[in-house]
Design a protein around this motif. Structure first.
Motif, PDB file in Angstrom:
ATOM      1  N   PHE A  13      27.070 -26.908  -3.198  1.00 42.93           N
ATOM      2  CA  PHE A  13      25.636 -26.813  -2.643  1.00 42.93           C
ATOM      3  C   PHE A  13      25.340 -25.406  -2.529  1.00 42.93           C
ATOM      4  O   PHE A  13      26.278 -24.489  -2.075  1.00 42.93           O
ATOM      5  N   ALA A  14      24.094 -24.772  -2.758  1.00 42.56           N
ATOM      6  CA  ALA A  14      23.564 -23.578  -2.730  1.00 42.56           C
ATOM      7  C   ALA A  14      23.687 -23.006  -1.530  1.00 42.56           C
ATOM      8  O   ALA A  14      23.686 -23.471  -0.352  1.00 42.56           O
ATOM      9  N   ALA A  15      24.086 -21.689  -1.381  1.00 44.01           N
ATOM     10  CA  ALA A  15      24.081 -20.723  -0.282  1.00 44.01           C
ATOM     11  C   ALA A  15      25.001 -21.469   0.754  1.00 44.01           C
ATOM     12  O   ALA A  15      25.045 -21.173   2.078  1.00 44.01           O
ATOM     13  N   GLU A  16      26.175 -22.226   0.320  1.00 39.24           N
ATOM     14  CA  GLU A  16      27.093 -22.699   1.304  1.00 39.24           C
ATOM     15  C   GLU A  16      28.651 -22.553   0.430  1.00 39.24           C
ATOM     16  O   GLU A  16      28.570 -22.937  -0.480  1.00 39.24           O
ATOM     17  N   GLU A  22      12.033 -24.870  -4.371  1.00 41.82           N
ATOM     18  CA  GLU A  22      13.370 -24.679  -3.966  1.00 41.82           C
ATOM     19  C   GLU A  22      13.159 -25.506  -2.430  1.00 41.82           C
ATOM     20  O   GLU A  22      14.066 -26.180  -2.211  1.00 41.82           O
ATOM     21  N   GLN A  35      21.880 -19.993  -5.685  1.00 40.34           N
ATOM     22  CA  GLN A  35      21.001 -21.011  -5.682  1.00 40.34           C
ATOM     23  C   GLN A  35      21.313 -21.988  -6.512  1.00 40.34           C
ATOM     24  O   GLN A  35      22.370 -22.229  -6.944  1.00 40.34           O
ATOM     25  N   ARG A  36      20.360 -23.156  -6.501  1.00 38.08           N
ATOM     26  CA  ARG A  36      20.713 -24.421  -7.032  1.00 38.08           C
ATOM     27  C   ARG A  36      20.584 -24.459  -8.310  1.00 38.08           C
ATOM     28  O   ARG A  36      19.945 -23.417  -8.960  1.00 38.08           O
ATOM     29  N   ARG A  78      20.533 -26.734  -1.330  1.00 35.66           N
ATOM     30  CA  ARG A  78      20.920 -26.198   0.096  1.00 35.66           C
ATOM     31  C   ARG A  78      20.676 -27.350   1.002  1.00 35.66           C
ATOM     32  O   ARG A  78      19.593 -28.070   0.921  1.00 35.66           O
ATOM     33  N   ARG A  79      21.869 -27.673   1.651  1.00 35.48           N
ATOM     34  CA  ARG A  79      21.669 -28.759   2.838  1.00 35.48           C
ATOM     35  C   ARG A  79      21.116 -28.054   4.162  1.00 35.48           C
ATOM     36  O   ARG A  79      21.365 -27.007   4.463  1.00 35.48           O
ATOM     37  N   GLY A  80      20.164 -28.896   4.660  1.00 37.82           N
ATOM     38  CA  GLY A  80      19.517 -28.409   5.700  1.00 37.82           C
ATOM     39  C   GLY A  80      18.697 -29.630   6.413  1.00 37.82           C
ATOM     40  O   GLY A  80      19.388 -30.764   6.409  1.00 37.82           O
ATOM     41  N   THR A 122      30.845 -19.199  -3.535  1.00 32.02           N
ATOM     42  CA  THR A 122      29.460 -19.433  -2.905  1.00 32.02           C
ATOM     43  C   THR A 122      28.522 -19.167  -4.032  1.00 32.02           C
ATOM     44  O   THR A 122      28.550 -18.127  -4.686  1.00 32.02           O
ATOM     45  N   GLU A 178      15.140 -29.275  -1.128  1.00 32.16           N
ATOM     46  CA  GLU A 178      15.797 -29.253  -0.176  1.00 32.16           C
ATOM     47  C   GLU A 178      15.563 -30.329   1.042  1.00 32.16           C
ATOM     48  O   GLU A 178      16.251 -30.979   1.552  1.00 32.16           O
TER      49      GLU A 178
END
Length: 322
Positions: free
Chosen positions: A86-89, A262, A141-142, A178-180, A138, A266
């Protein structure tokens, strides 16, 4: 944004890259300054002891180069990959490392010429053993990330120099959005044909408790009510109402670009995760096509894969190679 083939300059750089690269470490710079100072002192004074010390210092540089070369020789590397990125994770990424002859020490692995950050290491590698190296990488981005090679570095034996070898190994890693949290409501559920929705009074779901009955052979032991079972001396199973399964089709509007695309990806990923966790069916409607509604973790993976490819072009069957 498009996933293109490797440009000609990247191909040329890979061809002209030397088989080994050497970088002086912080300790190595201090060591070289001391060696240079001893050499100047030996030339000015003509002291045999300084010449002997200079020879010892220079011989340690030669020994360091020879041993580090033996450390990264006869290595073979392959990617094991990751379950999900996952992006940024940070996500767990693995390589399988083996050595035909000799032993390896203080080896560090990372992806070469890649936006992925992070590295993994192994302190000691025996000959003939397939060792799995894990790293927390890490992605910024996706989307699909082109992988060109694996970089193996060692600072053994003295930590004076970091010798690096790059193993050409092409692949593609697909990074999910990214998960949110979703700030919007999924909207109204679609109404399917009569009989498609589940009966809320069936006692095999995850809703409210509807009663207790004796546990039958072969049934899930996790539904046992242990306090009532201990009081009555027999195993009692909790029966729960099955909640109604509904169907949602989430959409990503055509024409979105940049941060708007993006953010929408998300939000859709967060909504799909929440609805599927609740047992509902989720579909996806994008400019590239339509994903028919379904339930389960496999459907969530299909939704994430479709969202990751939005705005990119490329061979969509190859992303699992990494």
């Amino acid at each position: 944004m498009k996933l293109r083939r490797k440009p000609w300059w990247a191909w040329l750089r890979a061809r002209l890259r030397p088989p080994r690269t050497l970088k002086v470490t912080r300790i190595g710079r201090t060591y070289l300054v001391v060696t240079f100072g001893v050499g100047l002192g030996a030339l000015n004074t003509g002291n045999n002891l300084l010449y002997l010390l200079l020879g010892l210092l220079l011989s340690m540089v030669v020994v360091s180069g020879v041993l580090s070369e033996r450390c990264i020789r006869d290595l073979s590397v392959r990617r094991v990959g990751t379950d999900a990125a996952f992006a940024a994770e940070p996500f767990a990424f693995r390589w399988a490392l083996s050595k035909k002859r000799g032993h390896g020490f203080a080896l560090t692995l990372a992806e070469a010429d890649s936006p992925l950050t992070g590295e993994g290491g192994v302190g000691y590698l025996r000959a003939g053993v397939d060792h799995v190296v894990r790293a927390d990488l890490t992605a910024p981005q996706r989307g699909p990330v082109l992988l060109t090679g694996v970089r193996v570095t060692t600072t053994w034996p003295l930590g004076l120099f970091a010798k690096t070898r790059v193993f050409p190994l092409e692949g593609t890693l697909l990074v999910y959005p990214r998960r949110g949290y979703a700030c919007q409501d999924p909207g109204e559920a679609e109404r399917g044909p009569v009989g498609d929705a589940g009966n809320p009074r069936r006692n095999d779901g995850t809703g409210d408790v509807s009663g207790l009955r004796e546990l039958m052979q072969g049934e899930d032991a996790r539904r046992i009510h242990w306090k009532k079972s201990a009081a009555l001396g027999k195993l009692l199973r909790v029966e729960r109402e099955r909640e109604e399964r509904r169907t949602w089709v989430l959409a990503v509007a055509a024409g979105l670009e940049g941060d708007a695309l993006e953010r929408r990806c998300e939000e859709v990923a967060a909504l799909a995760h929440r609805l599927i966790e609740e047992g509902h069916e989720v579909g996806l409607d994008t400019a590239d096509g339509r994903l028919r509604p379904a339930a389960g973790s496999a459907q969530e993976r299909r939704v994430l894969r479709t969202l990751a490819w939005l705005g990119h072009e490329g061979p969509r069957g190859e992303e699992e190679a990494a």
